[in-house]
Design a protein around this motif. Structure first.
Motif, PDB file in Angstrom:
ATOM      1  N   GLY A 119      10.781  -8.327  -0.293  1.00 31.46           N
ATOM      2  CA  GLY A 119      11.334  -7.083  -0.795  1.00 31.46           C
ATOM      3  C   GLY A 119      10.539  -6.465  -1.924  1.00 31.46           C
ATOM      4  O   GLY A 119       9.523  -6.998  -2.376  1.00 31.46           O
ATOM      5  N   MET A 120      11.014  -5.300  -2.369  1.00 28.09           N
ATOM      6  CA  MET A 120      10.354  -4.577  -3.462  1.00 28.09           C
ATOM      7  C   MET A 120      11.392  -3.781  -4.235  1.00 28.09           C
ATOM      8  O   MET A 120      12.501  -3.530  -3.750  1.00 28.09           O
ATOM      9  N   ILE A 121      11.044  -3.401  -5.465  1.00 25.96           N
ATOM     10  CA  ILE A 121      11.905  -2.535  -6.260  1.00 25.96           C
ATOM     11  C   ILE A 121      11.063  -1.423  -6.879  1.00 25.96           C
ATOM     12  O   ILE A 121       9.844  -1.542  -7.010  1.00 25.96           O
ATOM     13  N   ARG A 122      11.746  -0.364  -7.241  1.00 28.79           N
ATOM     14  CA  ARG A 122      11.118   0.801  -7.872  1.00 28.79           C
ATOM     15  C   ARG A 122      11.899   1.054  -9.156  1.00 28.79           C
ATOM     16  O   ARG A 122      13.107   1.329  -9.110  1.00 28.79           O
ATOM     17  N   LEU A 123      11.234   0.942 -10.309  1.00 25.89           N
ATOM     18  CA  LEU A 123      11.915   0.972 -11.609  1.00 25.89           C
ATOM     19  C   LEU A 123      11.622   2.241 -12.389  1.00 25.89           C
ATOM     20  O   LEU A 123      10.505   2.770 -12.350  1.00 25.89           O
ATOM     21  N   ILE A 138       7.289  -2.565  -7.714  1.00 29.69           N
ATOM     22  CA  ILE A 138       7.072  -4.003  -7.927  1.00 29.69           C
ATOM     23  C   ILE A 138       7.357  -4.747  -6.630  1.00 29.69           C
ATOM     24  O   ILE A 138       8.443  -4.631  -6.051  1.00 29.69           O
ATOM     25  N   SER A 139       6.383  -5.495  -6.179  1.00 28.21           N
ATOM     26  CA  SER A 139       6.603  -6.396  -5.046  1.00 28.21           C
ATOM     27  C   SER A 139       7.270  -7.658  -5.577  1.00 28.21           C
ATOM     28  O   SER A 139       6.768  -8.297  -6.509  1.00 28.21           O
ATOM     29  N   LEU A 140       8.394  -8.040  -4.993  1.00 30.77           N
ATOM     30  CA  LEU A 140       9.111  -9.207  -5.498  1.00 30.77           C
ATOM     31  C   LEU A 140       8.448 -10.517  -5.102  1.00 30.77           C
ATOM     32  O   LEU A 140       8.825 -11.575  -5.598  1.00 30.77           O
ATOM     33  N   SER A 141       7.454 -10.465  -4.217  1.00 30.44           N
ATOM     34  CA  SER A 141       6.710 -11.686  -3.909  1.00 30.44           C
ATOM     35  C   SER A 141       5.538 -11.872  -4.868  1.00 30.44           C
ATOM     36  O   SER A 141       5.022 -12.980  -5.015  1.00 30.44           O
ATOM     37  N   ASN A 142       5.116 -10.809  -5.539  1.00 32.46           N
ATOM     38  CA  ASN A 142       3.995 -10.879  -6.472  1.00 32.46           C
ATOM     39  C   ASN A 142       4.166  -9.755  -7.503  1.00 32.46           C
ATOM     40  O   ASN A 142       3.472  -8.743  -7.448  1.00 32.46           O
ATOM     41  N   SER A 185       5.611   7.638  -2.923  1.00 30.72           N
ATOM     42  CA  SER A 185       6.796   7.649  -3.799  1.00 30.72           C
ATOM     43  C   SER A 185       7.924   6.936  -3.090  1.00 30.72           C
ATOM     44  O   SER A 185       8.966   7.522  -2.799  1.00 30.72           O
ATOM     45  N   PHE A 186       7.726   5.664  -2.804  1.00 26.37           N
ATOM     46  CA  PHE A 186       8.700   4.958  -1.983  1.00 26.37           C
ATOM     47  C   PHE A 186      10.027   4.818  -2.706  1.00 26.37           C
ATOM     48  O   PHE A 186      10.082   4.527  -3.884  1.00 26.37           O
ATOM     49  N   GLY A 187      11.111   5.042  -1.964  1.00 29.60           N
ATOM     50  CA  GLY A 187      12.450   4.972  -2.532  1.00 29.60           C
ATOM     51  C   GLY A 187      13.020   6.334  -2.851  1.00 29.60           C
ATOM     52  O   GLY A 187      14.198   6.454  -3.125  1.00 29.60           O
ATOM     53  N   THR A 188      12.200   7.397  -2.824  1.00 30.82           N
ATOM     54  CA  THR A 188      12.720   8.731  -3.084  1.00 30.82           C
ATOM     55  C   THR A 188      13.476   9.234  -1.860  1.00 30.82           C
ATOM     56  O   THR A 188      13.297   8.737  -0.755  1.00 30.82           O
TER      57      THR A 188
END
Length: 862
Positions: free
Chosen positions: A501-505, A525-529, A779-782
């Motif tokens: 997974g990933m997050i956008r802060l 942010i990639s949650l694996s790295n 702009s991933f997550g928009t």
């Protein structure tokens, strides 16, 4: 004097009491059983048929037919599964039949078996009765005595022309008119006894009247729940079921309430049945204004929090409880009906009225009024929140389910006004109206139409939440907010596992995480790295780091963009260390120029990533939710720190990640394109999974022609592109290559297209300007990106400084004319090039493993 034509009821004595029925009359019989209703229908029907009247029997209830000889009437079976289908189908049928038709309806009280609310029966009557009156019909209805709330019975009585109470007492029928429109006699509203001779006699004896009155009072006298809405009765039953019901009865009631209040999505309903209890449904109802569905956004938030409560052992320690209220979907209908817009609402569902009446309703929804009983409930809720900021969010029935996210299609509004209760109330009403209006926006209508949902019921519920955050002087905002995906479709490096997974802060309100803002990017942010950056150039990172936060101001409504330079001054030092990094190179430069030291920061979240455990919590949450949803998920959250060691996560939204965004299983190798010539080739910065697909058309906007346009002309260009877009379908395998930011609201930085103007494309390329500092980045997550993801559009962000770009090679392809641009000015037409590739070998390629993507072609002789 009532001048409409007299009509016989078939009972001379009743005609004498009422001074006859009249064309336009709706007659409501208040009965204790269906046999009593049938007694009065037979003579009415016989009289109507004798006079060659067309009679329609509207059959929808489970009780026995109220018409003895069905062959003598026209039968109409409406769809009772929802209020809208039922009311709309009957409205259209009446409209089609025209004037002076007679109607017999089954008992309206039976509708609670389908809708579980009295009040929507009243709303149906308020739509139908005036329409029947205008068409000079005569219609018979009935309701059960003492079965409905006073509010419902009163609304029906106020709307109808004739209302008659019926009692079968000691073998005699009694009628007592409760209302007779524009007719009056001294004895009209007294009780009347039906005689064996077929007449009615006025009851004049006090002895007989007293016995009759006592018998009326005793009807359903043992039912302590009488005179309350069936909806409330249903939840009284739910409370009893927790203790007394068998498992079978409990499960049946639980499922019934979910089907009426939570969702129609079978997958969501299955999850509710698995993870929630009756107590949870009762708790939702206690915070529900009105009746009906709470909508997809609210349902998803509640479900996700319940899963984490049950299956994540750290949840109680790290979570912030939600404090939400819900405006039920029936209030949306009531708003429409109360303001007299039902005919427009029905007309909007037709192919010819879909956009025309949608546009009209979009405007009208901003001007309406709510019924007093709804406004009073709004005020009670606002009193509960007091001066605390709230957010009013759309939560439509179709939102956030499996298949359709509706991301960004409907509105949400913040309210932080600290003025008088009256001022806050007006601001709240305005926000609700704007959300209702957004349900009819062109963008939302196009979205629904493209997904085959234009004829589906889209009920607008509303979710009201206390804004998660902290006061900082006159500002209010959460420490951190963001979006998270349990499956990372934006894999920019081979060391990233998409399943982590990933997050956008962002700092501040999460609105900045789901909307693009020029000149800045959220932290991906990639949650694996987590420390793996999307851009290793420190200067680029600083340049495009977040410059403003979205925050609320105490004395103003809505959100406001606040410069980070101001925010840094009011943040606790420990929080500043978590979210920002020192810009030592800029400090040294300023120091050398001013002989003065000044601390300069840029937003990096490095401390947050490396000094807290929050990322591990988010990773755990996403995996647990994905496991129990049995599907990747997409969440929105806030993070507030009570102290550096005590973060609290508020999960404010959860929905299934749309299926088209999940990477395919195509096995690709870059050897497949080794003999191809790249038109555009990038490393990283693409999204859409593995792909190797032939292209048939390229729509290209040359940068040099684009830069000749004024800002106003660039809006014209966007409309022209929208026209070209409509000439193609997804099956045409068309890709669009545009300069600058796609979908920008700042035309100096790109083409200001809306999603509906590029939605037929198979692929999009956002091309950075040559010789410019502009650097495109996903702009991933928009919300704009959610639309791209959901529609399965392959997306490439190409920076000319880093990518291989051979745009001159477009000249090798045959150009195609477009009728859509003929009416535009020459400089607009010059900006749009369409290349026909149907006879050429041109391919769209994307390889997750090698991080290679682009457009590749073979020369003709190959």
């Amino acid at each position: 004097m009532y001048f409409k034509e007299p009509i016989n009821s078939g009972i001379l004595g009743l005609d004498r009491i009422l001074d006859n029925l009249r064309l336009g009359d709706n007659v409501v019989w208040e009965i204790t059983n269906i046999a009593d209703y049938r007694f009065f229908i037979k003579p009415f029907l016989d009289s109507a048929l004798l006079n060659d009247r067309k009679v329609v029997y509207v059959r929808f209830a489970n009780h026995d037919s109220v018409v003895e000889n069905i062959s003598k009437v026209d039968l109409f079976y409406p769809d009772v599964t929802s209020f809208e289908k039922f009311a709309s189908s009957i409205y259209k049928m009446i409209d089609k039949n025209g004037k002076e038709v007679f109607y017999i309806f089954d008992c309206l009280s039976e509708l609670v078996n389908y809708w579980a609310t009295d009040w929507m029966i009243a709303n149906f009557f308020k739509i139908t009765c005036p329409f029947l009156y205008l068409l000079d019909t005569v219609a018979y209805f009935s309701i059960y005595k003492n079965y409905h709330s006073f509010q419902t019975t009163q609304a029906i009585q106020e709307t109808t022309q004739v209302m008659i109470e019926v009692l079968n007492y000691q073998g005699n029928y009694y009628v007592q008119p409760m209302k007779v429109y524009e007719r009056y006699s001294p004895t009209m509203f007294l009780p009347h006894r039906f005689t064996k001779g077929g007449d009615f006699e006025t009851v004049v004896s006090s002895y007989e009247v007293t016995n009759l009155s006592n018998s009326i009072c005793s009807v359903i006298a043992n039912d302590v729940d009488k005179h309350i809405d069936y909806w409330d009765r249903l939840f009284i039953m739910a409370k009893r079921a927790i203790i007394h019901a068998s498992k079978q009865e409990y499960d049946a009631l639980f499922e019934r309430i979910c089907n009426l209040m939570i969702s129609r999505d079978p997958k969501i309903l299955a999850l509710y049945k698995k993870y929630l209890r009756m107590e949870d449904l009762i708790q939702i109802k206690e915070r529900l204004i009105g009746t009906g569905f709470i909508g997809g956004k609210a349902a998803g938030m509640i479900l996700a929090r319940k899963i984490l409560e049950n299956y994540y052992d750290k949840w109680d320690a790290i979570s912030e409880p939600h404090d939400s209220f819900y405006i039920g979907s029936d209030v949306y209908y009531e708003y429409i009906i109360h303001n007299g817009w039902w005919d427009l609402f029905v007309s909007q569902k037709t192919p010819e009225g879909y956009f025309v009446f949608g546009e009209k309703l979009e405007r009208l929804f901003l001007t309406g009024e709510f019924p007093e009983h709804i406004k009073n409930k709004f005020k009670l809720m606002l009193n509960y929140f007091g001066q605390y900021p709230i957010v009013i969010r759309s939560s439509s029935l179709l939102e956030d389910g499996f298949g359709n996210a509706f991301a960004g299609k409907y509105e949400s509004f913040f309210s932080s006004i600290s003025g008088s209760p009256d001022k806050r109330f007006k601001d709240f009403l305005n926000s609700v109206k704007r959300i209702y209006s957004s349900a009819m926006s062109r963008e939302a209508l196009i979205y629904r139409k493209e997904r085959g949902l234009d004829k589906s019921e889209e009920l607008m519920s509303i979710l009201i939440q206390r804004v998660s955050g902290n006061y900082h002087g006159d500002l209010y905002f959460p420490d951190i907010a963001g979006v998270g995906l349990s499956y990372n479709t934006y894999v920019w490096h081979e060391d990233i596992d998409p399943h982590d997974g990933m997050i956008r802060l962002v700092l501040g309100l999460g609105t900045r995480a789901v909307n693009t803002h020029e000149g800045e990017h959220s932290r991906i942010i990639s949650l694996s790295n987590p420390n793996l950056l999307t851009n290793s150039d420190v200067n680029e990172i600083k340049k495009y780091a977040q410059k403003f936060i979205d925050a609320l101001q105490i004395d103003k409504t809505g959100k406001h963009a606040i410069p980070l330079s101001k925010v840094y001054q009011i943040m606790p030092p420990w929080l500043l260390d978590l979210v920002a990094s020192r810009d030592f190179s800029t400090e040294r430069m300023l120091e050398s120029r001013k002989n003065k030291f000044e601390k300069i920061y840029y937003l990096s979240f490095d401390g947050f990533i490396n000094a807290t455990d929050v990322l591990s919590y988010l990773k755990d949450m996403l995996k647990i939710l994905e496991q129990h949803y049995e599907h990747p998920v997409d969440i929105e959250f806030t993070i507030n720190f009570l102290s550096p060691e005590d973060p609290k996560i508020n999960l404010v939204q959860c929905r299934p990640l749309q299926a088209n965004s999940i990477v395919g299983n195509k096995q690709l190798s870059d050897d497949m394109i080794s003999n191809f010539i790249p038109l555009i080739k990038v490393k990283g910065n693409f999204m859409g999974g593995n792909i190797f697909e032939k292209l048939d058309y390229i729509i290209f906007v040359p940068e040099d022609e684009f830069k000749k346009l004024s800002n106003s002309e660039r809006y014209e260009l966007a409309r022209a592109i929208g026209g070209v877009n409509r000439e193609f379908s997804k099956e045409d395998n068309c890709i669009m290559v545009l300069p600058g930011r796609i979908g920008t609201t700042t035309p100096s930085l790109g083409v200001p297209v809306s999603f509906s103007e590029i939605n037929h494309m198979r692929g999009l390329v956002e091309m950075g300007f040559f010789g410019s500092d502009f650097s495109p980045e996903l702009s991933f997550g928009t919300h704009f990106f959610q639309d791209i993801v959901e529609s399965g559009i392959f997306f490439i962000a190409a920076d000319p400084k880093k990518a291989t770009v051979n745009l001159d090679s477009f000249k090798n392809f045959k150009e195609k004319e477009s009728e859509s641009v003929l009416n535009f000015k020459e400089n607009i037409r010059n900006c749009i090039k369409i290349y026909d590739l149907t006879s050429r070998k041109v391919y769209l390629y994307g390889n997750i493993k090698s991080q290679t993507a682009g457009i590749f072609y073979k020369k003709q002789h190959q």
